[in-house]
Motif scaffolding. Structure first.
Motif, short mmCIF file in Angstrom:
data_model
loop_
_atom_site.label_atom_id
_atom_site.label_comp_id
_atom_site.label_asym_id
_atom_site.label_seq_id
_atom_site.Cartn_x
_atom_site.Cartn_y
_atom_site.Cartn_z
N VAL A 12 0.88 -1.17 0.00
CA VAL A 12 0.00 0.00 0.00
C VAL A 12 0.91 1.22 0.00
CG1 VAL A 12 -1.65 1.34 1.36
CG2 VAL A 12 -1.91 -1.14 1.18
N ALA A 13 0.90 1.97 -1.09
CA ALA A 13 1.75 3.17 -1.17
C ALA A 13 0.94 4.40 -0.79
CB ALA A 13 2.28 3.33 -2.59
N ASN A 14 1.64 5.43 -0.40
CA ASN A 14 1.10 6.75 0.00
C ASN A 14 0.56 6.75 1.45
OD1 ASN A 14 1.67 7.55 -2.60
ND2 ASN A 14 -0.43 7.36 -3.31
N VAL A 15 -0.22 5.71 1.79
CA VAL A 15 -0.80 5.61 3.15
C VAL A 15 -1.47 6.95 3.55
CG1 VAL A 15 -0.49 4.58 5.42
CG2 VAL A 15 1.18 4.10 3.65
N ALA A 16 -2.35 7.39 2.70
CA ALA A 16 -3.11 8.65 2.87
C ALA A 16 -2.20 9.87 2.69
CB ALA A 16 -3.86 8.70 4.20
N CYS A 17 -1.55 10.33 3.76
CA CYS A 17 -0.86 11.63 3.70
C CYS A 17 0.52 11.60 3.03
CB CYS A 17 -0.71 12.17 5.12
SG CYS A 17 -0.06 10.93 6.28
N GLY A 18 1.10 10.41 2.80
CA GLY A 18 2.51 10.34 2.38
C GLY A 18 2.71 10.04 0.90
#
Ligand code: HSE
Length: 309
Positions: A12-18
């Motif tokens: 899972v990339a980004n993980v919302a804020c990243g």
């Protein structure tokens, strides 16, 4: 060793804020790569299964072979390699499909050649695979797929990748709705400039999420799973996004967002039971609008690639 089989996990990339700087690995799904030494001096793709004939077999156009070719060039060995790739997850899903294949390939070739490079030295080869797949050498899928765990890419130049400890009981729920979004397209629609007000919210959340994971503070993790920059734009590509997210929150998720460039969505929960309940709630919402889907529930995978034989 004449041949090797390696599994590498979905991520899972980004993980919302990243966006482009955070990612984590899950136990399943994942891809498998089998490499066999040959005397031809060439890297060739023998077979790809599970892709419905969609992935290129030309070694210069395929992310797995290109990173193996670059690895062999770097260590200065002319070695014939025959590649078999078993795709065990959907393409264009936001689960880091190309990253899992590429990481399995570079990890396998390093093992097969007697581990001349360390795990972190393999990362740039896997990133080149991402460049080929979608035009951008981001590391938030290949990083966690290769290193395992929850990963922060603090800097791209120079590359500085940090593994973040996570609470033992943290579970991810991922739902993959059966529609396709190409990462390249999902990157092109993003704004190139962002208001400083949004940036302040976003970097507060990145810091908050990392602190929450390290402090085992579920409340802080939940509050920090907020993306005011990318999610508002990309969620338009996912039918039912708002309802699915709301259902997940009502079922007890700490928070969630789009997985990578979508269309998959992810949530984090503080135990397996909640993560499974969240999965069922999200499933119901996609079914209401006639979108088939698969749900995956997993702990954060700390291993990364695994030799299977
Ligand atoms: N950070 C990348 C993006 C991940 O969101 O475009 C792609 O899976």
């Amino acid at each position: 060793m004449e041949s090797i089989k390696v599994f590498a996990p979905a991520t899972v990339a980004n993980v919302a804020c990243g966006f482009d700087v955070l990612g984590f690995a899950v136990d399943s799904p994942g891809d498998e790569v089998v490499l066999k030494k040959t005397n031809s001096g060439k890297v060739v793709i023998k077979e790809i299964t599970g892709d419905e004939g969609r992935l290129p077999k030309n070694p210069l156009s395929n992310t797995v072979s290109i990173s193996i070719i670059q690895f062999l060039e770097k260590i200065g060995i002319e070695q014939g390699i025959e590649i078999t790739l078993h795709k065990k997850m959907p393409l264009g899903s936001g689960l880091g499909s190309s990253a899992a294949s590429t990481v399995a390939g570079v990890f396998a070739i390093n093992e097969l050649m007697g581990n001349p490079l360390s795990r972190s030295e393999l990362l740039p080869f896997a990133m080149e695979g991402e460049r080929l797949a979608c035009g951008s050498a981001h590391a938030d899928n290949v990083g966690p797929a290769l290193m395992g765990g929850f990963v922060l890419i603090r800097s791209y130049d120079p590359l500085d990748v940090i593994k973040i400890p996570t609470p033992k009981e943290l579970y991810a729920t991922i739902i993959h709705p059966q529609i396709e979004v190409q990462t390249k397209d999902a990157r092109e629609i993003l704004r190139k400039q962002i208001p400083i007000k949004s940036a302040i919210i976003q970097w507060g959340n990145v810091g908050g999420l990392v602190a929450g994971l390290m402090l085992n503070d579920y409340g802080l993790i939940g509050r920090s799973l907020q993306d005011v920059i990318v999610e508002p734009i990309r969620s338009i590509l996912i039918p039912g996004f708002d309802q699915v997210k709301q259902a997940a929150m009502q079922a007890g998720a700490l928070g969630g967002s789009i997985s990578g460039s979508g269309p998959s969505m992810f949530t984090l929960s503080k135990d397996r039971e909640t993560a499974e309940r969240v999965g069922r709630a999200m499933e119901v919402e996609f079914k209401k609008i006639n979108i088939g889907n698969e749900v995956y529930v997993s702990k954060i995978n700390e291993n990364g690639p695994v030799v299977m034989g």
